[in-house]
Design a protein around this motif. Structure first.
Motif, PDB file in Angstrom:
ATOM      1  N   ALA A 104      33.564  43.503  45.686  1.00 14.85           N
ATOM      2  CA  ALA A 104      33.330  42.310  44.860  1.00 14.85           C
ATOM      3  C   ALA A 104      33.979  42.463  43.493  1.00 14.85           C
ATOM      4  CB  ALA A 104      31.829  42.079  44.714  1.00 14.85           C
ATOM      5  N   GLU A 164      37.050  40.203  41.931  1.00 18.59           N
ATOM      6  CA  GLU A 164      36.891  39.517  40.644  1.00 18.59           C
ATOM      7  C   GLU A 164      37.981  39.930  39.659  1.00 18.59           C
ATOM      8  OE1 GLU A 164      33.454  38.889  37.240  1.00 18.59           O
ATOM      9  OE2 GLU A 164      33.039  40.064  39.032  1.00 18.59           O
ATOM     10  N   SER A 177      34.604  34.260  48.825  1.00 13.82           N
ATOM     11  CA  SER A 177      33.169  34.270  49.114  1.00 13.82           C
ATOM     12  C   SER A 177      32.924  34.559  50.592  1.00 13.82           C
ATOM     13  CB  SER A 177      32.562  32.924  48.725  1.00 13.82           C
ATOM     14  OG  SER A 177      33.222  31.890  49.419  1.00 13.82           O
ATOM     15  N   LEU A 208      33.603  38.279  51.286  1.00 17.31           N
ATOM     16  CA  LEU A 208      32.543  39.173  50.829  1.00 17.31           C
ATOM     17  C   LEU A 208      31.281  39.015  51.676  1.00 17.31           C
ATOM     18  CD1 LEU A 208      33.053  38.871  46.977  1.00 17.31           C
ATOM     19  CD2 LEU A 208      33.729  40.731  48.481  1.00 17.31           C
TER      20      LEU A 208
END
Lengths: 580, 282
Positions: free
Chosen positions: A118, A122, A149, A152
């Motif tokens: 994650a 990012e 999204s 993940l």
């Protein structure tokens, strides 16, 4: 529209002087002349219409402004629609069992990997993420080029229970998915053995910790009648306890009223493994568990009943009394053999029929024709499974005419044992004149015959496998088979003995023929190499190739359309101003 | 338009008609056809149907054959005045007035000479006037055509045979000049190209930047009117004049350049002397 290099939009500042120059030139005094053509180089044709000419300067200004805008868009690396700027990040997660190991803080490596993934997404401002799980057979968890999204989320539900494997094929695949020179992050629990062998664009991040571990390295269950025999091998990796308690719990079987629970104290040697053998009566599923440690998954197995499927052996009519007696004497003591299987309606394909020479029995015994007796030397096909451990010392073998098929054992010019293409075996022996049936070679030879018959029986030759082992299966031609496992079902192609690739994860695998269950095998989450956590550790090996394009993101090459627009505007402006 | 100046000049002028037989209505000029004038043209043998009054009896007596006396007809030839109605003719008021005055002078002199003047204005709306109506037509001429003479000629009626055709224009346009002159001379015994030029046409003033706008097409060109630019203009203007003059000569015509800033009397006595002869006469 998106911009790969927004500073390029500063070129739009050139519009100001362009417009200023336009209005400054507009202030020049208009002078009407009779013949404009005398003021410039004569042209072969007359002017175009006055309407066009009147707007020449405005058209020129617009075209020049368009050229400036196009140049700015080109410098700013503008992209439209599908070609809009994308940042593609490929994450490769180690799918091996050791990723489930707990660190000193109780957090699994896989959980740390999820957090890091994650964070990577990012930081890279990735718009598209592909997640791969390494393994003996790499697989895509999310993507290719899925929304971050979703990627993940797919990683959140992923469980690393695979066998030890080589990660390089997965990394090369990831590199191809990402494109040359693009960003690939490999998340694992151990630093690379040789960093130079890691693909250049791969960043290797390890979050493991060196831990001691006690694990089951194999577990076998064998059911003979109501007796279940469970064999366990326990190993210690590192400076762990000298002794562990193995908790074994047997659920009640079909005929039993209550289950059994035992605690076995297993003394662990410094090197090697400790073997524990337990028997249960009328037991259902047997569950074995070791005390919780760094990797609890490799200390738990579940062994469902694995009933022995005896081989049905039938003796055909026409066998001579000596052959029949010797065969019956063997069958009486041979394990996993059903003497009267043929009478119970067993499918002919599953019956090992023994008959005299000249019949279509699968195994023929007899020596018609001219008899010759040999005491040696005997020449046997080395390594053939039918001849495993068969010793001919002290054997007197009387043979008749040579049987058809490939010779396996010969003496002089006589073929004593042969095998045909379809698997038929011929024993060219006259037991009235031989002593073969009275030496150890006879039961061993027949035992090998029965074993081979068992191996070619439909289903799984082995019922319990560990991670990373190929899955052997035997199928019968003419039927459609499906292997149903925890990861879904897949068709099984080929007839006979087929070695399927190692299953991706542990669990129960069922072989179905035309929708009916034929056999089941249990793949246990056991892998000694994965249980050895001593070599795990943390590392962050950056990618060796970090191109400028990589620094800016994963955008493809600069779009050409602004450049084309710029050139068209300049050419049109040249044409318009040349007319004026 | 200074009509008084025109009126003063008309009585003492005549158009220089070419010395060739003409065609037209009955008048005072020898025609190409045989007629009843006193001018002897030819003799020939009598043929049935000929007018017996024209038999030359002296010749009959001398030769014994019926010889006919052929006399030439006397006609009043047409004079066509074609005025360029394009916008460049009104580059300055003086240029427009000079063009009108020259057209009027030609028509008036032709009338006084006994010829039949016809005025054709090649403007945005073509005009045709004859005789005394020429004056009114000239007064109403607007010089509003956005194309040049070679294009506006197409809007005029087809050229008719005439004794003399006088074309008043500045001839400052890009065209196939030989073809234009050939077209203008078609059907005309004589052709005069009267080129009216403004002072700015002949000698443009420079010294600063300007946005040059074509009077007819509206096309623009920005130039700094330096000496070099002006010299280039003069060079191109001379080349254009040479080409125009050569085209006029090839069409058996004459190019007469009339600077608009000169007085009408001075023009008649000077550059236009080949067209206007003192005292009149054919």
């Amino acid at each position: 529209m998106s911009f790969g290099f927004p500073w390029g939009l500063l070129a739009l500042g050139a519009l100001a002087p362009l417009v200023a120059a336009y209005f400054l030139r507009r202030r020049q005094k208009p002078v009407v002349v009779s013949a404009l053509f005398l003021w410039r180089t004569p042209r072969p044709r007359a002017e175009a219409g006055p309407r066009w000419e009147r707007f020449t300067r405005e058209a020129s200004l617009l075209l020049e402004a368009l050229a400036v805008i196009a140049a700015a868009l080109f410098l700013a690396d503008a992209r439209l629609g599908e070609a809009a700027r994308t940042r593609h990040l490929v994450l490769v997660v180690d799918g091996s069992l050791s990723m489930s190991a707990r660190g000193p803080d109780g957090v699994t490596v896989l959980e740390k990997v999820r957090q890091e993934a994650a964070k990577r997404v990012e930081e890279a401002e990735a718009t598209q993420v592909t997640v791969l799980a390494s393994g003996i057979a790499p697989r895509v968890l999310a993507g290719p080029e899925a929304e971050p999204s979703r990627a993940l989320a797919a990683l959140e539900s992923f469980q690393a229970l695979g066998a030890d494997h080589d990660v390089m094929p997965t990394l090369i695949w990831a590199q191809e998915l990402a494109g040359s020179g693009r960003r690939v992050v490999f998340l694992t629990d151990a630093p690379p053995e040789i960093a130079a062998l890691v693909p250049a664009s791969v960043r290797w991040m390890a979050f493991g910790t060196g831990r001691d571990n006690v694990a089951l390295v194999s577990a076998q269950r064998r059911d003979e009648g109501a007796t279940a025999t469970v064999t366990l091998r326990v190993a210690r990796f590192g400076a762990g306890p000298q002794e562990v308690e193995a908790r074994v719990r047997a659920q009640p079987g079909p005929g039993a009223k209550e289950g059994t629970e035992r605690v076995e104290r297993v003394r662990l040697p410094d090197e090697g493994t400790a073997t524990v053998r337990l028997t249960f009566q009328g037991a259902g599923t047997v569950e074995v568990s070791l005390p919780e440690d760094a990797l609890p998954e490799d200390g738990r197995v579940r062994l469902p009943p694995s009933p022995v499927r005896p081989v049905a052996v039938g003796l055909a009519e026409g066998l001579a009394p000596p052959e029949r007696q010797s065969l019956e004497r063997f069958l009486a003591v041979a394990p996993e053999v059903a003497r009267d299987g043929a009478k119970e309606g067993t499918a002919p394909a599953e019956v090992l029929l023994v008959g005299p020479r000249g019949t279509d029995a699968r195994v023929t015994v007899g020596a018609p024709g001219t008899l010759r007796t040999f005491v040696g030397p005997f020449f046997s096909e080395k390594g053939h499974p039918l001849l495993d451990d068969v010793q001919f010392a002290g054997v007197r073998w009387t043979a008749g005419d040579n049987p058809p098929g490939r010779p396996l054992v010969t003496a002089g010019e006589a073929v004593l044992v042969s095998e045909e293409e379809g698997g038929r075996v011929h024993l060219n022996v006259d037991l009235t004149r031989s002593n073969v049936q009275r030496v150890a070679a006879w039961p061993v030879l027949l035992g090998n015959v029965v074993r081979e018959a068992r191996r070619t029986r439909e289903g799984f030759p082995r019922r319990q496998l560990t991670l990373g082992e190929p899955l052997p299966v035997v199928t019968v031609s003419g039927a459609r088979y499906t292997l149903v496992g925890p990861g879904g079902s897949r068709p099984v192609f080929g007839a006979g003995a087929v070695d399927l690739p190692p299953p991706a994860g542990p669990g129960r695998y069922v072989l179905e023929r035309d929708g009916d269950e034929v056999d089941a095998a249990e793949v246990l989450a056991l892998d000694a190499r994965e249980s050895d956590l001593r070599g795990r550790g943390a590392a962050d090996v950056p990618a060796r190739e970090s191109s400028e394009d990589d620094e800016r993101g994963t955008a493809p090459s600069r779009a050409r359309w602004p450049l084309v627009l710029l050139l068209v505007a300049l050419v049109a402006d040249f044409y318009v101003t040349r007319r004026a | 338009m200074d009509e008084a100046a025109v009126a003063r000049l008309v009585p003492g002028l005549g158009l220089a008609l070419p010395r060739v037989p003409h065609r037209g209505r009955v008048g005072e000029v020898r025609a190409t056809s045989a007629g009843s004038s006193l001018e002897l043209h030819d003799f020939r043998v009598y043929q049935p149907g000929d007018d017996l009054r024209q038999v030359d009896w002296n010749a009959v007596a001398r030769t014994g054959e019926l010889i006919l006396r052929i006399r030439q007809d006397e006609v009043s030839p047409r004079v066509e005045v074609v005025l360029d109605g394009s916008r460049s003719m009104a580059l300055s008021p003086r240029k427009a007035a000079c063009a009108r005055e020259l057209a009027l002078l030609t028509a008036e002199v032709a009338s006084r000479q006994g010829l039949s003047p016809t005025l054709l204005v090649a403007g945005a709306r073509p005009e045709r006037a004859q005789g005394a109506a020429c004056r009114a037509a000239l007064q109403a001429t607007a010089f509003d055509a956005r194309d040049d003479l070679s294009a506006s000629l197409a809007r005029l009626p087809p050229p008719r045979p005439c004794g003399l055709r006088v074309v008043v224009s500045d001839f400052l346009f890009e065209a196939d000049l030989p073809a234009l002159c050939s077209r203008l001379s078609r059907g005309a015994a004589g052709l005069f190209l009267v080129q009216v030029l403004d002072a700015e046409d002949l000698d443009p003033s420079g010294g600063e930047g300007a946005r040059l706008v074509d009077a007819e097409s509206g096309a623009a060109l920005e130039e700094l009117l330096t000496e070099d630019v002006l010299a280039a203009y003069s060079r191109r203007f001379e080349e254009h004049q040479r080409a125009l003059r050569a085209a006029a000569v090839r069409a058996r015509g004459a190019l007469l350049t009339a600077p608009a800033y000169e007085a009408l009397a001075g023009l008649v006595a000077g550059p236009l002397r080949p067209l206007f002869v003192a005292g009149g006469g054919a």
